[in-house]
Write a protein that holds these residues in place. Structure first.
Motif, mmCIF file in Angstrom:
data_model
loop_
_atom_site.group_PDB
_atom_site.id
_atom_site.type_symbol
_atom_site.label_atom_id
_atom_site.label_comp_id
_atom_site.label_asym_id
_atom_site.label_seq_id
_atom_site.Cartn_x
_atom_site.Cartn_y
_atom_site.Cartn_z
ATOM 1 N N PHE A 180 0.894 -1.089 0.053
ATOM 2 C CA PHE A 180 0.078 -0.140 -0.013
ATOM 3 C C PHE A 180 0.878 1.474 0.060
ATOM 4 N N ARG A 181 1.983 1.197 0.537
ATOM 5 C CA ARG A 181 2.885 2.192 0.749
ATOM 6 C C ARG A 181 3.594 2.326 -0.764
ATOM 7 N N VAL A 182 3.800 1.459 -1.422
ATOM 8 C CA VAL A 182 4.520 1.402 -2.679
ATOM 9 C C VAL A 182 3.176 1.968 -3.642
ATOM 10 N N MET A 183 2.068 1.647 -3.465
ATOM 11 C CA MET A 183 1.096 2.130 -4.555
ATOM 12 C C MET A 183 0.615 3.566 -4.212
ATOM 13 N N THR A 184 0.833 4.055 -3.048
ATOM 14 C CA THR A 184 0.682 5.361 -2.909
ATOM 15 C C THR A 184 1.969 6.226 -3.172
ATOM 16 N N PHE A 185 2.972 5.900 -3.465
ATOM 17 C CA PHE A 185 4.230 6.416 -3.694
ATOM 18 C C PHE A 185 4.903 7.004 -2.501
ATOM 19 N N GLU A 186 4.762 6.504 -1.513
ATOM 20 C CA GLU A 186 5.362 6.979 0.005
ATOM 21 C C GLU A 186 6.655 6.379 0.047
ATOM 22 N N ASP A 187 7.552 7.082 -0.567
ATOM 23 C CA ASP A 187 9.247 6.625 -0.381
ATOM 24 C C ASP A 187 9.140 5.337 -0.903
ATOM 25 N N TRP A 188 8.439 4.770 -1.970
ATOM 26 C CA TRP A 188 8.459 3.411 -2.397
ATOM 27 C C TRP A 188 9.912 3.087 -2.943
ATOM 28 N N THR A 189 10.644 4.084 -3.331
ATOM 29 C CA THR A 189 11.921 3.731 -4.265
ATOM 30 C C THR A 189 12.884 3.204 -3.279
ATOM 31 N N ASP A 190 12.982 3.581 -1.970
ATOM 32 C CA ASP A 190 13.665 3.314 -0.789
ATOM 33 C C ASP A 190 13.379 1.755 -0.729
ATOM 34 N N VAL A 191 12.114 1.384 -0.789
ATOM 35 C CA VAL A 191 11.716 -0.026 -0.445
ATOM 36 C C VAL A 191 12.365 -0.919 -1.860
ATOM 37 N N MET A 192 12.162 -0.116 -2.910
ATOM 38 C CA MET A 192 12.669 -0.990 -4.053
ATOM 39 C C MET A 192 14.199 -1.275 -4.125
ATOM 40 N N TYR A 193 14.806 -0.162 -3.918
ATOM 41 C CA TYR A 193 16.455 -0.160 -3.922
ATOM 42 C C TYR A 193 16.933 -1.242 -3.029
ATOM 43 N N GLU A 194 16.183 -1.197 -1.728
ATOM 44 C CA GLU A 194 16.733 -2.162 -0.759
ATOM 45 C C GLU A 194 16.843 -3.529 -0.943
ATOM 46 N N THR A 195 15.721 -3.967 -1.738
ATOM 47 C CA THR A 195 15.719 -5.350 -2.562
ATOM 48 C C THR A 195 16.492 -5.445 -3.569
ATOM 49 N N MET A 196 16.614 -4.541 -4.312
ATOM 50 C CA MET A 196 17.219 -4.455 -5.882
ATOM 51 C C MET A 196 18.938 -4.896 -5.600
ATOM 52 N N GLU A 197 19.338 -4.625 -4.122
ATOM 53 C CA GLU A 197 20.662 -4.949 -3.836
ATOM 54 C C GLU A 197 21.091 -6.360 -3.742
ATOM 55 N N ILE A 198 19.859 -7.054 -3.498
ATOM 56 C CA ILE A 198 19.847 -8.637 -3.591
ATOM 57 C C ILE A 198 19.425 -9.349 -4.773
ATOM 58 N N TYR A 199 18.282 -8.624 -5.096
ATOM 59 C CA TYR A 199 17.626 -9.239 -6.474
ATOM 60 C C TYR A 199 17.491 -8.096 -7.446
ATOM 61 N N PRO A 200 18.490 -7.893 -8.339
ATOM 62 C CA PRO A 200 18.627 -6.885 -9.169
ATOM 63 C C PRO A 200 17.361 -6.654 -10.075
ATOM 64 N N PHE A 201 16.727 -7.768 -10.188
ATOM 65 C CA PHE A 201 15.612 -7.578 -11.078
ATOM 66 C C PHE A 201 14.165 -7.306 -10.639
ATOM 67 N N SER A 202 14.289 -7.222 -9.129
ATOM 68 C CA SER A 202 13.151 -6.942 -8.371
ATOM 69 C C SER A 202 12.400 -5.646 -8.659
ATOM 70 N N TRP A 203 12.933 -4.806 -9.558
ATOM 71 C CA TRP A 203 12.115 -3.459 -9.807
ATOM 72 C C TRP A 203 11.062 -4.089 -10.673
ATOM 73 N N ILE A 204 11.108 -5.119 -11.418
ATOM 74 C CA ILE A 204 9.859 -5.593 -12.157
ATOM 75 C C ILE A 204 8.729 -5.938 -11.512
ATOM 76 N N PHE A 205 9.038 -6.363 -10.146
ATOM 77 C CA PHE A 205 8.051 -6.704 -9.245
ATOM 78 C C PHE A 205 7.146 -5.516 -8.928
ATOM 79 N N TYR A 206 7.765 -4.508 -8.454
ATOM 80 C CA TYR A 206 7.095 -3.051 -8.184
ATOM 81 C C TYR A 206 6.761 -2.355 -9.249
ATOM 82 N N LEU A 207 7.103 -2.258 -10.184
ATOM 83 C CA LEU A 207 6.547 -1.620 -11.839
ATOM 84 C C LEU A 207 5.404 -2.507 -11.941
ATOM 85 N N THR A 208 5.234 -3.583 -12.160
ATOM 86 C CA THR A 208 4.071 -4.480 -12.722
ATOM 87 C C THR A 208 3.117 -4.032 -11.363
ATOM 88 N N PHE A 209 3.275 -4.180 -10.228
ATOM 89 C CA PHE A 209 2.355 -3.856 -9.084
ATOM 90 C C PHE A 209 1.801 -2.477 -9.198
#
Length: 267
Positions: A180-209
């Protein structure tokens, strides 16, 4: 002396007067300001003035409701209108002296809800709220589909990202809050970049959502509400045309059908 019919006619003219409606709206707005003023730390003498203003506003609402009731041509249908019932409840509870009792909190809450009388007074606001209420059944299916998308993505996120940040992805309910935080764009990039350090392609998860929820579902909700509002405007225009005695499309269709029937009978 004026008879009852004359009094009712005069009160009906008052309640139908545009200036009177605007004055009622102004009093409702002033009532909202008075309620807001009580939340500040103000001197005792100013507070006493506000209390008297609040009583005057309550007395005005009682008089205004009496004018509307007396001016109603068919009084049996007055309380069949939910907004009239709401206005009556607000006014009656406001009149009850409960300021110095245990029900004082309820009394203050009722006075806060007096601002909602704007909806019952202004026809455009009533139309908006009625459209929203009528759109709820259709919106329910959209919300259900959104919940399914949320649940699927939360399950995926809690499975893959729990080791990265248990606070955000510890279980499926916490993961849904994170989404819900990601959907409302509340510092969602911080959440994405944190997971991208382990899973580089996790941005697909966030963008599709985001595309599925924020863009697609939001447009669906807007489309449903706008469609219902257009239907409500058309229905209101039809009722106004009938009240004014104008010919509607249904009347024309019926007259054309009657003419066709007469022509066929004469053949």
């Amino acid at each position: 002396m004026m008879n009852i019919t004359t009094i009712q006619s005069n009160f009906f003219k008052i309640r139908s007067n545009k200036a009177f409606e605007l004055f009622v709206v102004a009093v409702i707005l002033f009532s909202a300001l008075v309620i807001g003023a009580k939340t500040y730390d103000i001197p005792a003498h100013v507070l006493s003035i506000i209390v008297w203003l609040d009583r005057a506003i309550t007395a005005f609402f009682f008089i205004e409701l009496s004018i509307r009731f007396i001016g109603e041509p068919n009084k049996r249908t007055f309380f069949k209108n939910p907004w009239n019932v709401f206005d009556t409840l607000i006014v009656v509870v406001s009149v009850i002296p409960i300021q110095d009792s245990e029900m004082a909190l309820i009394g203050r809450l009722i006075r806060i809800f007096r601002v909602l009388r704007m909806v019952s007074i202004v026809p455009e606001l009533r139309l908006l709220l009625n459209s929203l209420i009528k759109a709820l059944p259709q919106l329910g299916y959209v919300i259900l589909l959104m919940f399914i998308i949320f649940y699927i993505y939360a399950a995926i996120g809690s499975s893959f990202f729990v080791e990265i940040n248990p606070v955000l992805w510890g279980d499926i309910s916490i993961a849904m809050l994170t989404l819900f935080r990601v959907m409302t764009f509340e510092d969602w990039t911080d959440v994405m970049y944190e997971t991208m350090e382990i899973y580089p392609f996790s941005w697909i998860f966030y963008l599709t959502f985001i595309f599925l929820t924020t863009f697609a579902f939001l447009n669906m909700v807007i489309g449903i509400v706008v469609n219902v509002m257009e239907n409500e405007h058309a229905e209101e225009a039809k009722e106004k045309a009938i009240a004014d005695g104008d010919i509607t499309i249904e009347d024309l269709s019926r007259q054309i059908a009657e003419l066709k029937q007469l022509i066929e009978q004469r053949k």
